[in-house]
Structures are given as structure tokens and as C-alpha cells.
Design a protein around this motif. Structure first.
Motif, PDB file in Angstrom:
ATOM      1  N   VAL A   1     140.936   9.261  -4.609  1.00  0.00           N
ATOM      2  CA  VAL A   1     140.573  10.672  -4.550  1.00  0.00           C
ATOM      3  C   VAL A   1     140.772  11.244  -5.952  1.00  0.00           C
ATOM      4  O   VAL A   1     141.886  11.310  -6.455  1.00  0.00           O
ATOM      5  CB  VAL A   1     141.443  11.435  -3.530  1.00  0.00           C
ATOM      6  CG1 VAL A   1     141.136  12.931  -3.572  1.00  0.00           C
ATOM      7  CG2 VAL A   1     141.227  10.883  -2.127  1.00  0.00           C
TER       8      VAL A   1
ATOM      9  N   MET B   1     140.961  17.211   1.467  1.00  0.00           N
ATOM     10  CA  MET B   1     141.104  15.821   1.025  1.00  0.00           C
ATOM     11  C   MET B   1     142.088  15.814  -0.144  1.00  0.00           C
ATOM     12  O   MET B   1     141.876  16.498  -1.144  1.00  0.00           O
ATOM     13  CB  MET B   1     139.744  15.257   0.591  1.00  0.00           C
ATOM     14  CG  MET B   1     139.793  13.847   0.025  1.00  0.00           C
ATOM     15  SD  MET B   1     138.125  13.133  -0.215  1.00  0.00           S
ATOM     16  CE  MET B   1     137.437  14.243  -1.462  1.00  0.00           C
TER      17      MET B   1
ATOM     18  N   PHE C   1     143.979  13.486   4.589  1.00  0.00           N
ATOM     19  CA  PHE C   1     142.888  14.368   4.999  1.00  0.00           C
ATOM     20  C   PHE C   1     143.387  15.341   6.063  1.00  0.00           C
ATOM     21  O   PHE C   1     144.298  15.021   6.845  1.00  0.00           O
ATOM     22  CB  PHE C   1     141.723  13.553   5.571  1.00  0.00           C
ATOM     23  CG  PHE C   1     141.087  12.609   4.581  1.00  0.00           C
ATOM     24  CD1 PHE C   1     139.989  13.012   3.837  1.00  0.00           C
ATOM     25  CD2 PHE C   1     141.597  11.336   4.394  1.00  0.00           C
ATOM     26  CE1 PHE C   1     139.399  12.156   2.924  1.00  0.00           C
ATOM     27  CE2 PHE C   1     141.019  10.467   3.475  1.00  0.00           C
ATOM     28  CZ  PHE C   1     139.915  10.883   2.739  1.00  0.00           C
TER      29      PHE C   1
ATOM     30  N   LEU D   1     135.029  14.768   9.018  1.00  0.00           N
ATOM     31  CA  LEU D   1     135.457  14.854   7.622  1.00  0.00           C
ATOM     32  C   LEU D   1     134.252  14.810   6.684  1.00  0.00           C
ATOM     33  O   LEU D   1     134.143  15.606   5.746  1.00  0.00           O
ATOM     34  CB  LEU D   1     136.420  13.715   7.284  1.00  0.00           C
ATOM     35  CG  LEU D   1     137.845  13.827   7.826  1.00  0.00           C
ATOM     36  CD1 LEU D   1     138.612  12.529   7.607  1.00  0.00           C
ATOM     37  CD2 LEU D   1     138.587  14.995   7.171  1.00  0.00           C
TER      38      LEU D   1
ATOM     39  N   LEU E   1     133.571  18.203   4.576  1.00  0.00           N
ATOM     40  CA  LEU E   1     133.859  18.002   3.155  1.00  0.00           C
ATOM     41  C   LEU E   1     132.608  17.741   2.339  1.00  0.00           C
ATOM     42  O   LEU E   1     132.674  17.652   1.112  1.00  0.00           O
ATOM     43  CB  LEU E   1     134.831  16.831   2.974  1.00  0.00           C
ATOM     44  CG  LEU E   1     136.273  17.087   3.419  1.00  0.00           C
ATOM     45  CD1 LEU E   1     137.046  15.777   3.506  1.00  0.00           C
ATOM     46  CD2 LEU E   1     136.972  18.047   2.467  1.00  0.00           C
TER      47      LEU E   1
ATOM     48  N   PRO F   1     136.570   7.612   3.969  1.00  0.00           N
ATOM     49  CA  PRO F   1     137.694   7.220   4.820  1.00  0.00           C
ATOM     50  C   PRO F   1     137.333   6.000   5.653  1.00  0.00           C
ATOM     51  O   PRO F   1     136.282   5.964   6.290  1.00  0.00           O
ATOM     52  CB  PRO F   1     137.922   8.450   5.707  1.00  0.00           C
ATOM     53  CG  PRO F   1     137.213   9.573   5.025  1.00  0.00           C
ATOM     54  CD  PRO F   1     136.056   8.951   4.301  1.00  0.00           C
TER      55      PRO F   1
END
Length: 414
Positions: A194, A209, A219, A241, A245, A254
Motif C-alpha cells: 500500500v 486502505m 482495510f 472494497l 475504494l 486484497p
């Protein structure tokens, strides 16, 4: 069985308890640390991972951040997405150079334990304190598996339901707020690191995140208050997610979900952090949401201040005035932290129960606020400094020069 004695009994060996033990022991104060978890459980618990600039600078000054600095990552930017627009907040530049360090809490705990033991300190793991009382002189008496432990002071660093907090006449009660939503929390394997914290302000609910390690990310997903995990399988979590996001080709994906849970979103500040010789620090005194990553950092700030107040009391006439100052300063700081966290939550979440036809209006208002904290100016500077943890960890007057020297050089505990 003859009762054991110590000067300061610390209940809880998380970051707050460990930093306090280091500071006091280095200044020559006898300390006993009790932790209810086993060493393996304590060192393996994945929790926070974002450390403020000032906290790390303090740990570096104590020689307790070597591994953190070598293995941790500096982060000075975050991204906030809203209505398809991605806004970068360069809080490192806006704050004048203060940035976060990303280093998992369990690794910091391991480092602090190892350093404490290397200095000759001991920690009683798997040793819960059953109850705390005070004797006729007002001194704490702790009941442990090894019998009584008598101390001049007892410090609770083990949560609002810990034995020191519940020994206060009114416990650790105080003003509290239950937010109208919860966060589903996920620790997941990722295919790439990340690169920066990302917050998503979305019509379907907030998502976040956060970096942890090169192959693991943290997350968050906003869910209704009281939500259960039953209806959230791995595929649904990953899909939601990606949707909120707005994950693209260059973003981490993920994969395996290592840990899932639901965080009940609450804020709380105790009415007091001291009653006689009973003292509270960290989450024993205040609960803050993960918004802004302030929990661990506030706890460390508490104990740095508390160590100075305890040493001042030991070096003075023992009238407790320094400890009254600790309570006054840290309760004020706790409310400042709550205000920052609450304000960030208000930015990241739409009002509960907002009709669908009003959501775009609410999102556009938030997008304007996001632009204001991203553009150079007084509002952006104030946000950046509060977010990164710029400035001093504690008021300079708390620590006398002799106390600073004792902690910096180390002393033989009495």
C-alpha cells in the motif's frame, strides 16, 4: 506469604505500559509490570501500525527505535477519493516536515520488551491482576497470582475494564459517544505494498486502505451499527472494497483475508485519570476511534507526561501537585484528540439515514472540505500538524533537567 513491594506497579504491557516502565526504571525507580496475556499472545496481536512523528522522535531519543527506523516506512501523504476524484493531501509538506512512520504495533511491542529485558527489567506475563484496593495510607494493594503486591502508585494501562480503572470510585466512566455506524476491519494479503493511506468518501459508505507491511494491508468498510460478520463472506468483502475504494490496475489487490472483525465505533473520555495513588493512562482513560490513528500515539503521550509527573513527585514533597497537573494536561489533550477524530469521521461519513437523493449534495460539500485541507493555507496546516503529530510530545515544564539526564543516561533502579 510476605507481600511484595514496589514503587510503581504497572498493569498492562502494551506500548503505554512498556514506555512508562522504560522511563521510570531508567530514572532509578523500582517498577513491577504485570500483563494478563502470555508473551506470545501479546507479541502476536496485530493492532495499530501508524506512529506519529513526535512519538517516534521521542523513542529515538531513548534509543528505543532502532528497528523501527530501519524497518519502518515514512509516509507523508494520504489520498481521499470522493465522487470519482482522488485528492492527495501532502500533509508532510503542509506540516513543515512531520510525517508518519508505519510499523506494526506488535513489532514495536517486541522491540520494547526486548530492550526492557536487555536493560535488566522483568515483565510478569500471563499474570493478570485480580483486583486493586488501597490500604489505610492510601497506597495501592494489587492481588496477583503470586499474592499481594504493595506499591506507592498503581498505573492502569489495560483498558477501561482493567483492575486499576475499575478501582476508581466511579470507575473510568465519563462522557461517551456511540457512533451510528461500525467499521468492518480486514487484515489481508496484498499483491503489492500500500503506497499511501487511502480514504474513500462514498455514497455506499466509507472505506479505508492502510499500509502495514510489504505484503499485508489493513482495510476498513463502514457497516450499519450492530452489524454482524455472518453476511460478509470473503468475496463480498473484496468486491465492496474494490467498489468503494475505486481500486485500479496500479492499486494493491486484497487476496487472502487473514483476519476480519467488526469494530464498534465509540469515543469516551474518563472524568478523571487520577484518584489518590491510582493513575490511568492510554485506553484505560480514553477510547478513540481508529480515525486518524490516534489511540497508540495518545497512550504514549500520556505516559511520557506521567513519567515526568511521577518523577517530580518523587523528587519533591510528594504532595501530588505534579500528578494533578498530569491529569489536567492529559484530559485536555484527550478532548483535543477526540475533536480531531470526530471531525475526520464527519468528513469521511455521510449522515446516518440520509435519503439517496440528498447524498450527492452531501458528497459535494465534503469534496470542498477535502480540497481545503489539501490546499496550502491555515486550515490545511492545522489539519496536517494534528494528523501527523507535529510538535512536542509533552509540555517542557513537566521534565526537570535532572530527570531528563537520568532517563537519557540510565540509572540503577532502587
Amino acid at each position: 506469604m510476605t507481600p511484595r513491594t514496589t514503587t510503581v506497579a504497572i498493569v498492562g504491557a502494551g506500548p503505554a505500559g512498556l514506555v512508562l516502565a522504560h522511563l521510570l526504571r531508567r530514572a532509578g525507580v523500582d517498577v513491577a509490570v504485570h500483563e494478563r496475556l502470555s508473551r506470545a499472545e501479546l507479541e502476536g496481536a496485530a493492532r495499530a501500525g501508524v506512529l506519529e512523528h513526535r512519538v517516534v522522535e521521542h523513542l529515538r531519543g531513548l534509543g528505543l527505535a532502532d528497528r523501527l527506523v530501519a524497518a519502518g516506512e515514512r509516509h507523508g501523504r494520504c489520498e481521499i477519493t470522493c465522487l470519482g476524484e482522488k485528492v492527495t493531501v501532502d500533509y508532510g509538506a503542509l506540516s513543515g516536515g512531520a510525517r508518519h512512520w508505519v510499523y506494526p504495533q506488535q513489532l514495536l511491542v517486541r522491540d520494547l520488551i526486548a530492550a526492557y529485558e536487555a536493560d535488566g527489567g522483568t515483565i510478569a506475563f500471563s499474570s493478570p491482576v485480580g483486583a486493586v484496593a488501597v490500604d489505610g495510607d492510601g497506597r495501592p494493594v494489587l492481588r496477583t497470582a503470586d499474592g499481594e503486591l504493595r506499591a506507592a502508585w498503581a498505573v492502569g494501562c489495560e483498558g477501561a475494564r482493567g483492575p486499576v480503572a475499575t478501582a476508581l470510585p466511579d470507575g473510568a466512566e465519563g462522557p461517551a459517544r456511540r457512533y451510528p455506524y461500525d467499521w468492518l476491519t480486514v487484515l489481508a494479503r496484498i499483491d503489492r505494498p500500500v503506497g499511501t493511506i487511502r480514504y474513500a468518501v462514498h455514497a455506499d459508505g466509507f472505506a479505508g486502505m492502510m499500509p502495514r507491511t510489504a505484503d499485508i494491508g489493513r482495510f476498513y468498510l463502514e457497516v450499519p451499527a450492530g452489524e454482524r460478520l455472518d453476511g460478509w463472506d470473503a468475496d463480498r468483502i473484496r468486491a465492496e472494497l474494490a467498489h468503494r475504494l475505486e481500486l485500479g490496475g496500479a492499486d494493491p489487490v486484497p487476496g487472502e483475508l487473514l483476519e476480519t472483525g467488526v469494530l464498534r465505533m465509540r469515543g469516551r473520555v474518563a472524568r478523571r485519570m487520577r484518584h489518590g495513588r491510582l493513575l490511568l493512562a492510554g485506553d484505560a482513560a480514553h477510547t478513540v476511534t481508529p480515525s486518524g490513528a490516534k489511540g497508540l500515539n495518545s497512550a504514549v503521550a500520556d505516559v511520557v507526561d506521567l513519567a515526568g509527573a511521577l518523577l517530580a513527585d518523587l523528587d519533591g514533597d510528594g504532595d501530588g501537585g505534579a500528578l494533578d497537573g498530569y491529569q489536567r494536561r492529559r484530559l485536555a489533550a484527550a478532548w483535543r484528540t477526540q475533536e480531531f477524530s470526530d471531525g475526520l469521521l464527519d468528513l469521511l461519513h455521510l449522515p446516518a439515514g440520509l435519503p439517496p437523493e440528498q447524498r450527492e449534495f452531501a458528497l459535494r460539500l465534503r469534496l470542498e472540505r477535502i480540497h481545503r485541507i489539501a490546499r496550502p493555507g491555515p486550515e490545511a496546516t492545522a489539519f496536517a500538524r494534528a494528523y501527523a503529530g507535529a510538535g512536542e510530545l509533552l509540555a517542557a515544564e513537566v521534565w526537570a533537567p535532572a530527570q531528563r539526564a537520568a532517563v537519557a543516561t540510565g540509572a540503577t533502579p532502587r
